[in-house]
Motif scaffolding. Structure first.
Motif, mmCIF file in Angstrom:
data_model
loop_
_atom_site.group_PDB
_atom_site.id
_atom_site.type_symbol
_atom_site.label_atom_id
_atom_site.label_comp_id
_atom_site.label_asym_id
_atom_site.label_seq_id
_atom_site.Cartn_x
_atom_site.Cartn_y
_atom_site.Cartn_z
ATOM 1 N N HIS A 44 0.826 -1.202 0.000
ATOM 2 C CA HIS A 44 0.000 0.000 0.000
ATOM 3 C C HIS A 44 0.861 1.253 0.000
ATOM 4 O O HIS A 44 1.962 1.259 0.541
ATOM 5 C CB HIS A 44 -0.918 0.021 1.230
ATOM 6 C CG HIS A 44 -1.818 -1.174 1.304
ATOM 7 N ND1 HIS A 44 -2.942 -1.310 0.532
ATOM 8 C CD2 HIS A 44 -1.737 -2.302 2.042
ATOM 9 C CE1 HIS A 44 -3.518 -2.470 0.792
ATOM 10 N NE2 HIS A 44 -2.813 -3.088 1.707
ATOM 11 N N GLN A 48 -1.304 8.249 -4.618
ATOM 12 C CA GLN A 48 -1.231 7.643 -5.939
ATOM 13 C C GLN A 48 0.201 7.695 -6.447
ATOM 14 O O GLN A 48 0.859 8.729 -6.366
ATOM 15 C CB GLN A 48 -2.124 8.412 -6.914
ATOM 16 C CG GLN A 48 -3.278 7.622 -7.418
ATOM 17 C CD GLN A 48 -4.074 8.419 -8.437
ATOM 18 O OE1 GLN A 48 -4.169 9.633 -8.362
ATOM 19 N NE2 GLN A 48 -4.641 7.711 -9.368
ATOM 20 N N GLU A 89 -7.756 -0.803 -8.077
ATOM 21 C CA GLU A 89 -7.317 -0.460 -6.719
ATOM 22 C C GLU A 89 -6.100 0.483 -6.711
ATOM 23 O O GLU A 89 -5.762 1.052 -5.684
ATOM 24 C CB GLU A 89 -6.963 -1.736 -5.946
ATOM 25 C CG GLU A 89 -8.150 -2.625 -5.645
ATOM 26 C CD GLU A 89 -9.070 -2.015 -4.611
ATOM 27 O OE1 GLU A 89 -8.578 -1.526 -3.573
ATOM 28 O OE2 GLU A 89 -10.293 -2.025 -4.844
ATOM 29 N N LYS A 92 -6.475 3.865 -5.224
ATOM 30 C CA LYS A 92 -6.534 3.910 -3.760
ATOM 31 C C LYS A 92 -5.162 3.671 -3.124
ATOM 32 O O LYS A 92 -5.047 3.622 -1.908
ATOM 33 C CB LYS A 92 -7.509 2.842 -3.251
ATOM 34 C CG LYS A 92 -8.920 3.013 -3.750
ATOM 35 C CD LYS A 92 -9.771 1.836 -3.299
ATOM 36 C CE LYS A 92 -11.122 1.824 -3.970
ATOM 37 N NZ LYS A 92 -11.875 0.606 -3.671
#
Length: 176
Positions: A44, A48, A89, A92
């Motif tokens: 993660h 962006q 995804e 995110k």
């Protein structure tokens, strides 16, 4: 005095380097999977980004995202056809990798490298993948169906123990 200060400063720098190296080199998360199944390796970013690289043991190229697009051009042959990402995804900041048809040789440390990450903690994310052998389920037998003759060592030992007790009992009765 100046020499002692120099030695102390160098010692502190060395300690900081070792702590940072250990912190970066040690896996941060462990994921478990079974041979033949799949595993999700999380990665993660707080914002962006356009470039993400997945590597196995810092040697094999597992997957790349370049300029926001998936790329398997330079992917190691061992991962061909077994990797999947979730492009929806990416917005995110989720760059989780799905690795399918797990093999025992997949076990090891994976690195998700995000060179443009604004958060220094997220530049390199390490995930340890543990791959376990598939547990064999005991076969269910229907009523009237004979069980196989294969016996576990415990069952054989129990039978031998019963035979031994029976033999000793018979010998004692004969002597009386």
């Amino acid at each position: 005095m100046i020499i002692n200060m120099y030695i102390t400063t160098k010692s502190l720098q060395c300690i900081c380097f070792i702590v940072l190296f250990i912190n970066k080199a040690s896996p941060q998360e462990t994921v478990q999977g079974f041979v033949g199944s799949s595993a999700l390796l999380p990665c993660h970013s707080s914002s962006q980004v356009l470039t993400v690289h997945w590597r196995y043991n810092d040697i094999k190229n597992v997957y790349d995202i370049q300029n926001g697009k998936e790329s398997t051009k330079e992917q190691d042959f061992d991962y061909s056809g077994r990797t999947q990402m979730f492009p929806k995804e990416f917005i995110k900041g989720n760059f989780t990798l799905k690795l399918t048809n797990l093999k025992q040789s997949d076990e090891g440390v994976y690195c998700c490298f995000i060179p443009d990450s604004p958060d220094p903690k997220n530049v390199q994310q390490y995930i340890t993948l543990q791959v376990k052998a598939v547990a064999v389920k005991p076969r269910q037998y229907q009523a009237g169906q004979a069980e196989p003759r294969n016996q576990t060592p415990e069952k054989k030992a129990n039978k031998l123990l019963l035979l031994l007790i029976l033999f000793i009992t018979i010998n004692i009765q004969c002597c009386i």
